[in-house]
Design a protein around this motif. Structure first.
Motif, PDB file in Angstrom:
ATOM      1  N   VAL A 391       0.862  -1.188   0.000  1.00 48.82           N
ATOM      2  CA  VAL A 391       0.000   0.000   0.000  1.00 48.82           C
ATOM      3  C   VAL A 391       0.892   1.230   0.000  1.00 48.82           C
ATOM      4  O   VAL A 391       1.718   1.410   0.895  1.00 48.82           O
ATOM      5  N   ARG A 392       0.713   2.058  -1.024  1.00 45.07           N
ATOM      6  CA  ARG A 392       1.565   3.244  -1.174  1.00 45.07           C
ATOM      7  C   ARG A 392       0.718   4.491  -0.938  1.00 45.07           C
ATOM      8  O   ARG A 392      -0.294   4.724  -1.620  1.00 45.07           O
ATOM      9  N   GLU A 393       1.126   5.301   0.062  1.00 45.40           N
ATOM     10  CA  GLU A 393       0.461   6.589   0.295  1.00 45.40           C
ATOM     11  C   GLU A 393       0.897   7.516  -0.831  1.00 45.40           C
ATOM     12  O   GLU A 393       2.087   7.802  -0.963  1.00 45.40           O
ATOM     13  N   MET A 394      -0.048   8.021  -1.617  1.00 43.85           N
ATOM     14  CA  MET A 394       0.346   8.793  -2.790  1.00 43.85           C
ATOM     15  C   MET A 394       1.010  10.113  -2.405  1.00 43.85           C
ATOM     16  O   MET A 394       1.892  10.592  -3.100  1.00 43.85           O
ATOM     17  N   LYS A 395       0.569  10.725  -1.305  1.00 41.88           N
ATOM     18  CA  LYS A 395       1.125  12.040  -0.937  1.00 41.88           C
ATOM     19  C   LYS A 395       2.588  11.938  -0.554  1.00 41.88           C
ATOM     20  O   LYS A 395       3.442  12.633  -1.080  1.00 41.88           O
ATOM     21  N   SER A 396       2.867  10.999   0.394  1.00 40.71           N
ATOM     22  CA  SER A 396       4.234  10.934   0.930  1.00 40.71           C
ATOM     23  C   SER A 396       5.113   9.953   0.159  1.00 40.71           C
ATOM     24  O   SER A 396       6.331  10.014   0.244  1.00 40.71           O
ATOM     25  N   GLY A 397       4.513   9.032  -0.550  1.00 42.42           N
ATOM     26  CA  GLY A 397       5.296   7.993  -1.228  1.00 42.42           C
ATOM     27  C   GLY A 397       5.669   6.848  -0.296  1.00 42.42           C
ATOM     28  O   GLY A 397       6.310   5.880  -0.717  1.00 42.42           O
ATOM     29  N   ALA A 398       5.276   6.938   0.989  1.00 37.68           N
ATOM     30  CA  ALA A 398       5.601   5.866   1.946  1.00 37.68           C
ATOM     31  C   ALA A 398       4.856   4.584   1.587  1.00 37.68           C
ATOM     32  O   ALA A 398       3.689   4.629   1.184  1.00 37.68           O
ATOM     33  N   GLN A 399       5.536   3.447   1.726  1.00 42.58           N
ATOM     34  CA  GLN A 399       4.912   2.165   1.375  1.00 42.58           C
ATOM     35  C   GLN A 399       4.950   1.216   2.571  1.00 42.58           C
ATOM     36  O   GLN A 399       5.855   1.266   3.381  1.00 42.58           O
ATOM     37  N   ARG A 400       3.889   0.401   2.674  1.00 41.77           N
ATOM     38  CA  ARG A 400       3.905  -0.619   3.723  1.00 41.77           C
ATOM     39  C   ARG A 400       3.205  -1.861   3.195  1.00 41.77           C
ATOM     40  O   ARG A 400       2.410  -1.780   2.240  1.00 41.77           O
ATOM     41  N   ALA A 401       3.505  -3.013   3.831  1.00 46.67           N
ATOM     42  CA  ALA A 401       2.889  -4.275   3.414  1.00 46.67           C
ATOM     43  C   ALA A 401       1.636  -4.514   4.254  1.00 46.67           C
ATOM     44  O   ALA A 401       1.645  -4.285   5.463  1.00 46.67           O
ATOM     45  N   VAL A 402       0.560  -4.958   3.583  1.00 46.80           N
ATOM     46  CA  VAL A 402      -0.696  -5.273   4.284  1.00 46.80           C
ATOM     47  C   VAL A 402      -1.100  -6.681   3.851  1.00 46.80           C
ATOM     48  O   VAL A 402      -1.055  -6.976   2.654  1.00 46.80           O
ATOM     49  N   PRO A 403      -1.485  -7.555   4.790  1.00 40.48           N
ATOM     50  CA  PRO A 403      -1.915  -8.894   4.380  1.00 40.48           C
ATOM     51  C   PRO A 403      -3.127  -8.804   3.448  1.00 40.48           C
ATOM     52  O   PRO A 403      -4.021  -7.984   3.701  1.00 40.48           O
ATOM     53  N   LEU A 404      -3.157  -9.591   2.372  1.00 33.80           N
ATOM     54  CA  LEU A 404      -4.275  -9.538   1.415  1.00 33.80           C
ATOM     55  C   LEU A 404      -5.604  -9.783   2.111  1.00 33.80           C
ATOM     56  O   LEU A 404      -6.623  -9.200   1.751  1.00 33.80           O
ATOM     57  N   ALA A 405      -5.568 -10.634   3.153  1.00 31.06           N
ATOM     58  CA  ALA A 405      -6.807 -10.950   3.859  1.00 31.06           C
ATOM     59  C   ALA A 405      -7.379  -9.718   4.564  1.00 31.06           C
ATOM     60  O   ALA A 405      -8.587  -9.625   4.778  1.00 31.06           O
ATOM     61  N   GLY A 406      -6.518  -8.747   4.907  1.00 30.78           N
ATOM     62  CA  GLY A 406      -7.000  -7.549   5.611  1.00 30.78           C
ATOM     63  C   GLY A 406      -7.145  -6.345   4.705  1.00 30.78           C
ATOM     64  O   GLY A 406      -7.440  -5.240   5.174  1.00 30.78           O
ATOM     65  N   LEU A 407      -6.954  -6.532   3.390  1.00 30.81           N
ATOM     66  CA  LEU A 407      -6.933  -5.394   2.467  1.00 30.81           C
ATOM     67  C   LEU A 407      -8.282  -4.676   2.384  1.00 30.81           C
ATOM     68  O   LEU A 407      -8.356  -3.447   2.407  1.00 30.81           O
ATOM     69  N   ALA A 408      -9.365  -5.473   2.317  1.00 34.26           N
ATOM     70  CA  ALA A 408     -10.705  -4.855   2.200  1.00 34.26           C
ATOM     71  C   ALA A 408     -10.968  -3.950   3.398  1.00 34.26           C
ATOM     72  O   ALA A 408     -11.429  -2.810   3.238  1.00 34.26           O
ATOM     73  N   ALA A 409     -10.644  -4.439   4.601  1.00 33.53           N
ATOM     74  CA  ALA A 409     -10.872  -3.646   5.818  1.00 33.53           C
ATOM     75  C   ALA A 409     -10.067  -2.348   5.767  1.00 33.53           C
ATOM     76  O   ALA A 409     -10.556  -1.267   6.122  1.00 33.53           O
ATOM     77  N   GLU A 410      -8.839  -2.438   5.300  1.00 37.53           N
ATOM     78  CA  GLU A 410      -7.962  -1.270   5.172  1.00 37.53           C
ATOM     79  C   GLU A 410      -8.590  -0.215   4.233  1.00 37.53           C
ATOM     80  O   GLU A 410      -8.622   0.969   4.541  1.00 37.53           O
ATOM     81  N   LEU A 411      -9.125  -0.692   3.101  1.00 33.77           N
ATOM     82  CA  LEU A 411      -9.714   0.234   2.124  1.00 33.77           C
ATOM     83  C   LEU A 411     -11.011   0.840   2.660  1.00 33.77           C
ATOM     84  O   LEU A 411     -11.291   2.025   2.454  1.00 33.77           O
TER      85      LEU A 411
END
Ligand code: AMP
Length: 418
Positions: A391-411
């Motif tokens: 998951v890449r924050e477009m503003k800062s360019g910072a990236q982090r890994a998120v488990p695919l199983a938790g992706l929907a909740a994140e979005l």
């Protein structure tokens, strides 16, 4: 290349978001006052408008889009909504409902007018009608609701309300005769259009915007001085109700409306921010029109708002809703993994865009930038193997890994949904 017809416009994003906002605000305000939506056809038998608007009006004489259908019947694209709404009211026996019957509708209208800023050949109106009630408090309540609509849009201090009474069948004929006499004696000082109107529709002369005609019109006899006692009483009650509600308004003695059927109360909402076409809404009382169209002898009351002019007044566009994320699958396996995630999130009301797996990452990140999304979600073969998304924050360019199983909740959290 085939272009749109003159005087007819496409409404493109992001401006369409402003339209949605105006329409949603109208629905909310009108429904709070008990109005319900009626949806009407955009064309009718020509006869309906000839009768319902008046043979001697500009609309019927010069502005209608009238044609024969394939069976040779004369049909017309509606130039306004009241006649159609009353046709439906009568046809479906809606008068058996508790009075006043409160209805609103919105959509395109068609008039063959000379296009200019704020005046088009296809334009859109919000139309409100309250049927079967004679009480002047209703006239005032309609105006109050109309102003509430402008206030809810933040336009309260950009518009003003003008009101008048144009009398009824008891007092208007005598006034009309006096006015005709006055205008005929001064015809030489009036413009060509006014001279033409003196016999046909003298009240409309009062409405002329040509500066040269002003002095004669300003000194013309006033309808307000000729009202019969019931009309004067009605007008006084309308004003008392407006005063009681703290509504600011101006009495405009020469405010007559373009349509033939008004009696007693007429009103307009105008703005100095609109140039020559300064009216943004207009309406009034039309007791007798329902009967004229073949229905029961009932009172009628209503107004129409020009949506284009409201949008012009709002000026800058309302910010459109945008997707919160662009999901970037790199390859077909990733597309297959992200499709159901996107579907789940969208089904819960959060907008995301999904790539198709064929484009390069650089191009997709550029697209994410242009879409203005908060995050890009990158899933390639490496991520798939680890069961993760980047998951890449477009503003800062910072990236982090998120488990695919938790992706929907994140979005969903990004879209403000639990
Ligand atoms: P009317 O039905 O003529 O009383 O018009 C009611 C409102 O519709 C006006 O106050 C305008 O805001 C709008 N309107 C009328 N004609 C046009 C037009 N040709 N183009 C854009 N707006 C219009």
């Amino acid at each position: 290349m085939i272009r749109a017809i003159r005087g007819v416009h496409d409404i493109l994003p992001p401006e369409s978001a402003t339209w949605q906002h105006v329409e949603a605000t109208a629905r909310r305000v009108f429904e709070a006052y008990g109005y319900r939506e009626i949806r009407l056809p955009v064309f009718e038998r020509t006869e309906l408008f000839a009768r319902g608007i008046g043979e001697v009006t500009d609309i019927v004489q010069k502005e209608m889009y009238t044609f024969e259908d394939r069976a040779g019947e004369s049909v017309t694209l509606r130039p306004e909504a009241t006649a159609s709404l009353l046709r439906a009211y009568i046809e479906h026996g809606l008068h058996v409902q508790p009075k006043p019957v409160r209805l609103y509708t919105l959509g395109p209208m068609f008039r063959y007018e000379r296009p200019q800023a704020g005046r088009y050949r296809q334009f859109h109106q919000l139309d409100v009608e309250a049927l079967g009630e004679e009480d002047p408090a209703l006239d005032a309540e309609l105006m109050l609701m109309l102003l509430e609509f402008f206030r809810a849009l933040g336009l309260g201090d950009r518009v003003r309300l003008e009101i008048n009474s144009i009398g009824d069948a008891a007092c208007r004929p005598a006034y009309r005769a006096r006015l005709t006499e006055y205008l005929t004696a001064r015809a030489a000082s009036l413009c060509g259009e006014c001279r033409e109107r003196i016999e046909r529709n003298p009240l409309r002369v009062l409405d002329c915007k040509t500066p040269a005609c002003r002095p004669v019109l300003e000194a013309a006899p006033r309808l307000a001085d000729s009202l019969c006692a019931p009309c004067a009483g009605h007008f006084a009650r309308v004003r008392a109700c407006l005063d009681a509600a703290g509504v600011a308004y101006d009495v405009a003695p020469r405010l007559v409306r373009g349509l033939d059927y008004y009696v007693r109360t007429t009103f307009e909402v105008t703005s100095t921010h609109l140039g020559a076409q300064n009216a943004v809404a207009g309406g009034g009382r039309y007791d007798g029109l329902i009967k004229l169209l073949g229905g029961p002898p009932e009172a009628g009351n209503g107004f129409a708002v020009g949506i284009e002019r409201v949008v012009l007044l709002l000026g800058q566009a309302v910010e459109p809703a945008r997707p919160v994320a662009l999901l970037i699958p790199l390859g077909q396996a990733a597309v297959a993994r992200l499709l159901p995630v996107a579907r789940d999130v969208r089904a819960r009301g959060v907008a995301v865009e999904l790539g198709y797996g064929g484009r390069r990452l650089r191009a997709e990140l550029e697209r994410a930038n242009r879409l203005g999304v908060a995050v890009a979600v990158i899933v390639g073969d490496d991520e798939l193997a680890r069961g993760e998304a980047t998951v890449r924050e477009m503003k800062s360019g910072a990236q982090r890994a998120v488990p695919l199983a938790g992706l929907a909740a994140e979005l969903l959290a990004l879209g403000g949904r639990p």
